[in-house]
Write a protein that holds these residues in place. Structure first.
Motif, short mmCIF file in Angstrom:
data_model
loop_
_atom_site.label_atom_id
_atom_site.label_comp_id
_atom_site.label_asym_id
_atom_site.label_seq_id
_atom_site.Cartn_x
_atom_site.Cartn_y
_atom_site.Cartn_z
N ALA A 1 1.98 -7.05 -1.10
CA ALA A 1 1.84 -6.12 -2.41
C ALA A 1 0.71 -5.14 -1.67
O ALA A 1 0.80 -3.89 -2.08
CB ALA A 1 1.67 -6.79 -3.39
N TYR A 2 -0.30 -5.63 -1.08
CA TYR A 2 -1.36 -4.82 -1.00
C TYR A 2 -0.96 -3.78 0.11
O TYR A 2 -1.28 -2.83 -0.03
CB TYR A 2 -2.68 -5.61 -0.44
CG TYR A 2 -3.89 -4.92 0.01
CD1 TYR A 2 -4.54 -4.08 -0.64
CD2 TYR A 2 -4.05 -4.68 1.53
CE1 TYR A 2 -5.66 -3.25 -0.33
CE2 TYR A 2 -5.10 -3.74 2.01
CZ TYR A 2 -5.82 -3.22 1.05
OH TYR A 2 -6.86 -2.46 1.39
N TYR A 3 -0.40 -4.21 1.25
CA TYR A 3 -0.34 -3.30 2.53
C TYR A 3 0.76 -2.47 2.18
O TYR A 3 1.03 -1.24 2.60
CB TYR A 3 0.01 -4.20 3.87
CG TYR A 3 -1.35 -4.58 4.28
CD1 TYR A 3 -2.27 -3.81 4.57
CD2 TYR A 3 -1.61 -5.86 4.21
CE1 TYR A 3 -3.54 -4.37 5.49
CE2 TYR A 3 -2.77 -6.47 4.58
CZ TYR A 3 -3.72 -5.62 5.12
OH TYR A 3 -4.93 -6.20 5.63
N ALA A 4 1.79 -2.87 1.39
CA ALA A 4 2.74 -1.85 0.79
C ALA A 4 2.08 -0.58 0.05
O ALA A 4 2.36 0.58 0.22
CB ALA A 4 3.94 -2.53 -0.03
N TYR A 5 1.13 -1.03 -1.09
CA TYR A 5 0.46 -0.12 -1.55
C TYR A 5 -0.36 0.66 -0.78
O TYR A 5 -0.40 2.07 -0.92
CB TYR A 5 -0.52 -0.79 -2.52
CG TYR A 5 -1.43 -0.21 -3.10
CD1 TYR A 5 -1.40 0.89 -4.37
CD2 TYR A 5 -3.01 -0.22 -2.71
CE1 TYR A 5 -2.33 1.49 -4.69
CE2 TYR A 5 -3.78 0.46 -3.32
CZ TYR A 5 -3.55 1.47 -4.40
OH TYR A 5 -4.88 2.23 -4.60
N LYS A 6 -1.18 0.15 0.28
CA LYS A 6 -2.12 0.92 0.83
C LYS A 6 -1.18 1.99 2.09
O LYS A 6 -1.82 2.85 2.33
CB LYS A 6 -2.93 -0.07 2.10
CG LYS A 6 -3.80 0.56 3.01
CD LYS A 6 -4.69 -0.67 3.51
CE LYS A 6 -5.78 0.28 4.53
NZ LYS A 6 -6.52 -0.80 5.39
N TRP A 7 -0.12 1.35 2.66
CA TRP A 7 0.39 2.18 3.51
C TRP A 7 1.52 3.28 2.76
O TRP A 7 2.23 3.86 3.62
CB TRP A 7 1.21 1.22 4.56
CG TRP A 7 0.32 0.54 5.36
CD1 TRP A 7 -1.10 0.95 5.71
CD2 TRP A 7 0.51 -0.84 5.98
NE1 TRP A 7 -1.78 0.07 6.38
CE2 TRP A 7 -0.74 -0.86 6.78
CE3 TRP A 7 1.59 -1.52 6.32
CZ2 TRP A 7 -1.07 -2.04 7.43
CZ3 TRP A 7 1.38 -2.65 7.13
CH2 TRP A 7 0.08 -3.10 7.80
N THR A 8 1.82 3.19 1.84
CA THR A 8 2.72 4.08 0.96
C THR A 8 2.23 5.62 0.80
O THR A 8 0.85 5.75 0.34
CB THR A 8 3.11 3.59 -0.51
OG1 THR A 8 3.84 2.33 -0.26
CG2 THR A 8 3.92 4.74 -1.13
N TRP A 9 2.68 6.35 1.57
CA TRP A 9 2.38 7.96 1.57
C TRP A 9 2.64 8.45 0.26
O TRP A 9 3.87 8.80 0.38
CB TRP A 9 2.74 8.51 2.77
CG TRP A 9 1.95 9.80 2.93
CD1 TRP A 9 0.81 10.10 3.58
CD2 TRP A 9 2.22 11.00 2.32
NE1 TRP A 9 0.44 11.61 3.56
CE2 TRP A 9 1.42 11.95 2.68
CE3 TRP A 9 3.37 11.74 1.72
CZ2 TRP A 9 1.36 13.60 2.12
CZ3 TRP A 9 3.55 12.82 1.19
CH2 TRP A 9 2.61 13.94 1.55
N SER A 10 1.70 8.76 -0.54
CA SER A 10 1.99 9.39 -1.70
C SER A 10 0.53 9.81 -2.38
O SER A 10 -0.41 9.25 -2.03
CB SER A 10 2.77 8.56 -2.74
OG SER A 10 3.00 9.19 -4.07
#
Length: 198
Positions: free
Chosen positions: A108-117
């Motif tokens: 969850a954290y890395y998906a949040y961190k690495w999502t470009w938006s």
């Protein structure tokens, strides 16, 4: 934001991280004990007990999220020992109950961190979806890998149908759970972040 990132980068837990681990773990356990952690659907029950793990991970980083997931997983083992059901033989195994729940906080954290938006709500939503699906598919994949034969016997189906049934459950449960997790996590995390800034 700088203060939050600094806290995430440290190896030691601060008072705030410990408080968040305790509070969100307590919420997850309360949801499980009260029954409010399960939302009835036409064909199954969707769980929302992964949401505190997701919120903790997005707010405070993967280690905090993993710790909340660890407590969630340990609670799951205790619950299946004290109130067993037809699949408790699988859920008393930490590889089924604990490992996927620890991974929720990390993914969850890395998906949040690495999502470009530029929109934080979108990034939080992606983290919530990935974290929730980690729970659903992680648990069910471990059941399939370790207990496919026992699962088939418990459900009264042939061994060859075990994968189809297990991943059918994953789809039926996983998608609603991910949507519910997103709908709850996004406004909660954004509200807490606004409070941090103030």
């Amino acid at each position: 934001m700088g203060k939050t990132e600094t806290l995430r980068g440290t190896s030691k837990f601060g008072v705030r991280q410990i408080a968040i681990i305790g509070m969100l773990s307590a919420i997850s356990i309360t949801l499980g004990l009260s029954g409010f952690g399960f939302i009835p659907l036409p064909t199954a029950k969707a769980t929302i007990m992964q949401i505190p793990v997701i919120i903790g991970a997005v707010l405070e980083g993967p280690v905090v999220g993993a710790m909340i997931g660890l407590i969630f997983g340990l609670f799951s083992i205790i619950q299946n020992l004290t109130t067993p059901n037809i699949l408790s033989f699988a859920f008393i195994n930490p590889l089924v109950s604990v490992l996927p729940r620890v991974l929720i906080g990390i993914t969850a954290y890395y998906a949040y961190k690495w999502t470009w938006s530029k929109h934080d709500g979108i990034r939080i939503g992606v983290g919530a979806i990935v974290g929730s699906l980690t729970n659903t598919f992680g648990v069910l994949t471990m059941i399939y890998l370790l207990y496919a034969a026992q699962f088939a016997e418990a459900r009264g189906i042939g061994f060859d149908a075990a994968a189809k049934v297990i991943y059918g459950i994953a789809l039926v449960n996983g998608l609603p759970e991910a949507l519910i997790a997103t709908a709850i996590s996004v406004p909660v995390v954004m509200a807490i972040k606004r409070r941090y800034k103030n």
